[in-house]
Design an enzyme around this catalytic site. Structure first.
Site, PDB file in Angstrom:
ATOM      1  N   SER A 256      11.839 -49.327 -43.008  1.00 35.77           N
ATOM      2  CA  SER A 256      12.108 -49.036 -44.409  1.00 35.77           C
ATOM      3  C   SER A 256      12.672 -47.616 -44.521  1.00 35.77           C
ATOM      4  O   SER A 256      12.540 -46.821 -43.592  1.00 35.77           O
ATOM      5  CB  SER A 256      10.832 -49.149 -45.231  1.00 35.77           C
ATOM      6  OG  SER A 256       9.981 -48.063 -44.914  1.00 35.77           O
ATOM      7  N   LYS A 257      13.242 -47.325 -45.672  1.00 39.12           N
ATOM      8  CA  LYS A 257      13.781 -45.979 -45.914  1.00 39.12           C
ATOM      9  C   LYS A 257      12.676 -44.938 -45.768  1.00 39.12           C
ATOM     10  O   LYS A 257      12.876 -43.868 -45.203  1.00 39.12           O
ATOM     11  CB  LYS A 257      14.340 -45.910 -47.350  1.00 39.12           C
ATOM     12  CG  LYS A 257      15.825 -46.122 -47.419  1.00 39.12           C
ATOM     13  CD  LYS A 257      16.426 -45.210 -48.501  1.00 39.12           C
ATOM     14  CE  LYS A 257      17.848 -44.805 -48.180  1.00 39.12           C
ATOM     15  NZ  LYS A 257      18.826 -45.793 -48.434  1.00 39.12           N
ATOM     16  N   ARG A 258      11.496 -45.272 -46.293  1.00 41.07           N
ATOM     17  CA  ARG A 258      10.383 -44.325 -46.253  1.00 41.07           C
ATOM     18  C   ARG A 258       9.941 -44.088 -44.801  1.00 41.07           C
ATOM     19  O   ARG A 258       9.761 -42.965 -44.366  1.00 41.07           O
ATOM     20  CB  ARG A 258       9.217 -44.872 -47.082  1.00 41.07           C
ATOM     21  CG  ARG A 258       8.144 -43.844 -47.421  1.00 41.07           C
ATOM     22  CD  ARG A 258       6.874 -44.512 -47.929  1.00 41.07           C
ATOM     23  NE  ARG A 258       6.347 -45.461 -46.940  1.00 41.07           N
ATOM     24  CZ  ARG A 258       5.637 -45.124 -45.870  1.00 41.07           C
ATOM     25  NH1 ARG A 258       5.337 -43.867 -45.652  1.00 41.07           N
ATOM     26  NH2 ARG A 258       5.214 -46.034 -45.011  1.00 41.07           N
TER      27      ARG A 258
END
Ligand code: GLU
Length: 495
Positions: A256-258
């Protein structure tokens, strides 16, 4: 088999920094171009102005340069098919959109936002996939032109041929077929005259003579649209190659981006090329790592240089199956490529890390310590934690570490004292001079070499883990060695 020269492009959108996915796409394109004597083109795709990140283009270019993937044509170097920044080609795109209208392959659409929103709401209420209903598709061209000339706002939509299927051939995946009824009459030119991505990319690929489109598989859903645009113009298609996706190290799902953003702080790893040098990785190692995430030379070769990749690359050996990112492998390649560097080169490469740490280490001094650390470091920055003590005026450590297991302060002090006397009595501190008598001393004192040498190691380097002790002593100045030993003595005396 000799392949004809390939013209390929890496076409990043400057909406973020170069990551390993983009770098791998660039690498495969580069390899094909270099292997076939063709051209590797850098095209910046900034049609989506709303998502631009200010320094992303520069950073994408810096990342490619750091990896050594130099482009033959591009925004800074120019070339016969420029400009290479998509937003500077809007006139070209607009003219081509109009050309499709003239050919009956696209049409002006005057539908107002409100109508489209109502249509969408209605379709959603009926649990249908929202799509344009073709309201303006059959307006006679003369009438549409008159409305446009009268100043009515309009977009240009691509006229997706109805009642047929579209099949596109991907080299790795074979035929990909969609029912055209699932494709919208998508917009190719906005009311402000700016082209949308699909048209811009295909017009540019054609005008730039692109022979192979090697890109991320996230573009597979757009592939039928791209092929339909090329076919509408009557242009040939490039070879389509959609690469494997990357999965997170666990192999379960995409990162994920996070997760991507936190990786560096949490684990000391990164997927961004701009972090790789700070983390101490060689570009050679990063290239080796990404090359083999989705391609192989054969079933056994693990370590490859860029030249070897150029010689051995083949599209047929690309693997479309998803690849889990393994940072352990990156560390492995890092160590391997560090060990493969000529010592002078390694000295040059580690110098910036010493500079960064505020240590005044010149290249000739570093060259002397390289033989001691080359096999012991996995990343370039580790050279500082391993050998920074050579260049520090003072070293700090916990004096408790001077008392090895099975000894007390008094016995450690006695052993240290005897060591200082012995070393002081020797004609020099060269490795062959020091090691044999020090080993003899350990057995005379009934100590394990690890006990005695552990005291000396910590005293001299401030570290529990260091390059080999006697080679280290030989490289340090005599005064430094004795000053550090004397300091350890004061610690053991409890002063
Ligand atoms: N600009 C697109 C991207 O950033 C490139 C797509 C393509 O290679 O056709 O992914």
């Amino acid at each position: 088999m000799t392949l004809s020269p390939a013209r390929v492009r890496f076409a990043p959108s400057p909406t973020g920094y170069l990551h390993i996915g983009g770098a791998r796409t660039a690498l495969y394109n580069y390899l094909l171009a270099k292997q076939t004597g063709g051209q590797f083109i850098l095209r910046i795709e900034d049609t989506d102005q709303a998502r631009l990140v200010a320094d992303a283009m520069e950073e994408q270019m810096n990342g490619l340069r750091w990896l050594g993937l130099h482009w033959d044509e591009g925004p800074d170097v120019g070339g016969p098919c420029g400009p290479y920044i998509q937003s500077q080609r809007t006139e070209i795109h607009r003219a081509h959109a109009e050309q499709l209208v003239a050919m009956g392959k696209a049409y002006y659409c005057f539908c107002a936002k409100e109508r489209l929103e109502a249509l969408r709401a209605e379709q959603l209420a009926l649990k249908r996939q929202p799509r344009y209903d073709g309201h303006c598709r059959n307006i006679p061209l003369a009438e549409a032109k008159a409305r446009k000339a009268a100043g009515e706002s309009c977009v240009i939509r691509f006229k997706v041929p109805t009642e047929v299927k579209t099949t596109v051939h991907d080299v790795l995946r074979g035929g990909i077929t969609v029912d055209n009824s699932t494709l919208d009459d998508f917009i190719i030119l906005k009311s402000d005259g700016l082209s949308l991505y699909h048209l811009a990319a295909m017009v540019d690929d054609h005008l730039m003579g692109i022979t192979h489109v090697i890109r991320s598989s996230e573009w597979i859903p757009s592939l039928p649209k791209h092929a339909l645009i090329l076919r509408a113009f009557g242009w040939g298609e490039p070879q389509w190659v959609h690469l494997s996706v990357f999965l997170k190290p666990s192999g379960k799902g995409k990162m994920s981006k996070r997760e991507t953003a936190n990786l560096k702080a949490e684990e000391g790893h990164s997927i961004f090329v701009r972090d790789m040098s700070e983390l101490g990785y060689l570009p050679e190692a990063v290239l080796n790592w990404i090359a083999l995430m989705g391609w192989s030379l054969d079933d056994k070769t693990d370590v490859l240089t860029l030249d070897e990749m150029i010689r051995g690359f083949s599209i047929e050996r690309l693997n479309p199956a998803p690849a889990a990112i393994s940072f352990d492998k990156l560390d492995h390649y890092s160590g391997v490529h560090i060990r493969a560097l000529p010592p002078e080169e390694l000295a040059k490469r580690i110098k910036p890390y010493f500079d960064q740490a505020g240590l005044n280490a010149d290249e000739s001094a570093l060259l002397r310590i390289v033989p001691l650390i080359q096999v012991r470091i996995a990343t370039l920055d580790e050279s500082v934690s391993m050998a920074g003590f050579f260049f520090r005026d003072r070293i700090d450590y916990d004096p408790a570490g001077l008392i090895p297991k099975g000894m007390d302060a008094a016995s450690a002090l006695a052993a240290l004292h005897r060591s200082i006397d012995l070393l002081g009595s020797l004609p020099d501190l060269a490795h062959p001079t020091t090691e044999p008598p020090m080993r003899a001393l350990a057995s005379e004192l009934k100590l394990k070499p690890a006990q005695l040498f552990g005291i000396l190691r910590l005293a001299i380097t401030g570290q529990q883990i260091s390059p080999p002790l006697f080679e280290t002593i030989a490289l340090l100045d005599r005064e430094t060695v004795f000053a550090r030993l004397a300091k350890a003595e004061t610690y053991l005396r409890g002063e």
